[in-house]
Write an enzyme that holds these catalytic residues in place. Structure first.
Site, mmCIF file in Angstrom:
data_model
loop_
_atom_site.group_PDB
_atom_site.id
_atom_site.type_symbol
_atom_site.label_atom_id
_atom_site.label_comp_id
_atom_site.label_asym_id
_atom_site.label_seq_id
_atom_site.Cartn_x
_atom_site.Cartn_y
_atom_site.Cartn_z
ATOM 1 N N SER A 171 89.443 74.263 80.066
ATOM 2 C CA SER A 171 90.461 74.490 79.554
ATOM 3 C C SER A 171 90.853 75.930 79.585
ATOM 4 O O SER A 171 90.993 76.530 80.688
ATOM 5 C CB SER A 171 90.594 73.902 78.178
ATOM 6 O OG SER A 171 92.128 74.114 77.618
ATOM 7 N N ALA A 172 90.955 76.606 78.477
ATOM 8 C CA ALA A 172 91.296 78.130 78.477
ATOM 9 C C ALA A 172 90.241 78.760 79.402
ATOM 10 O O ALA A 172 90.453 79.836 79.922
ATOM 11 C CB ALA A 172 91.100 78.638 76.953
#
Length: 238
Positions: free
Chosen positions: A123-124
């Site tokens: 994700s991030a």
């Protein structure tokens, strides 16, 4: 360039435990020569760093790897340098990048990863492997000094990519938002990385893992579906 990256769209598939869908790809990627993994929890906002590290430590320990979080280290940069691999978790990408700048870790992670130290992000953590974080889905709850990220790959990633457009919803789709980006950034490709999908980068080779295709966007090309059996080297050809 000796980069070795494992970039996940998400940390948890529906009905599975944390990183369960990634355990086999993770072990295949890290192998037996990796022992100590430095974890970066800075994307966590509503979860404390101790709790975040504990959640990530469980699947890494089950796979045979010791995980140490940078927030536990007196010298975070030294931990990054001395660890066998780096893992960067998901959460809010703006907060993550802000703290990487604050702790002086952006440069050291980039240097270590480009020198061949295995990098795992979800994700991030996948967003910041890109040149910038401008294709994140996150709200800018803080303002980092720059949107420039680790620049480990020449393309952008949009994690959690969705094709769906809810009935009667009049807002823009994810595709429309990404098309806006490539229109104003004509030299950059964007990969829509669906849930459960993983990109493995080995130097100048890219492999798609998981059951889904990816969607690739660029100003000079129509959005297209790319499957795991197709050559993905064009993503890093630049």
């Amino acid at each position: 360039m000796q980069r070795r990256l494992l970039l996940l769209s998400n940390s948890r598939n529906y009905g599975q435990s944390y990183l369960e869908h990634a355990r086999v790809p993770l072990q295949d990627f890290l192998g037996d020569g990796i022992h100590r993994v430095a974890f970066v929890p800075f994307a966590g906002v509503t979860i404390g760093y101790d709790d975040y590290a504990a959640a990530v430590r469980e699947p890494f320990s089950a796979a045979g790897y010791e995980l140490v979080s940078v927030h536990e280290a007196e010298q975070p940069a030294k931990l990054i340098e001395e660890a066998d691999a780096v893992a960067v978790g998901g959460g809010n990408t703006f907060r993550l990048l802000q703290r990487l700048y604050e702790f002086g870790l952006r440069k050291v992670i980039r240097e270590e990863a480009l020198a061949g130290k295995p990098y795992v992000g979800w994700s991030a953590g996948s967003n910041i492997a890109c040149p910038t974080i401008r294709t994140t889905n996150d709200m800018p709850i803080v303002e980092p000094p720059s949107l420039d990220a680790l620049d480990l790959i020449p393309f952008q990633i949009n994690p959690h990519y969705l094709d769906a457009h809810p009935d009667k919803h009049q807002g823009e789709t994810r595709e429309e938002r990404i098309l806006e980006f490539v229109t104003l950034n004509p030299g950059t490709l964007v990969v829509g990385l669906r849930e459960g999908s993983i990109l493995r980068v080995e130097s100048n080779e890219v492999f798609l893992l998981g059951d889904h295709s990816i969607r690739v966007f660029g100003k000079e090309r129509d959005p297209g579906e790319i499957t795991a059996d197709q050559d993905l080297s064009f993503l890093v050809a630049a």
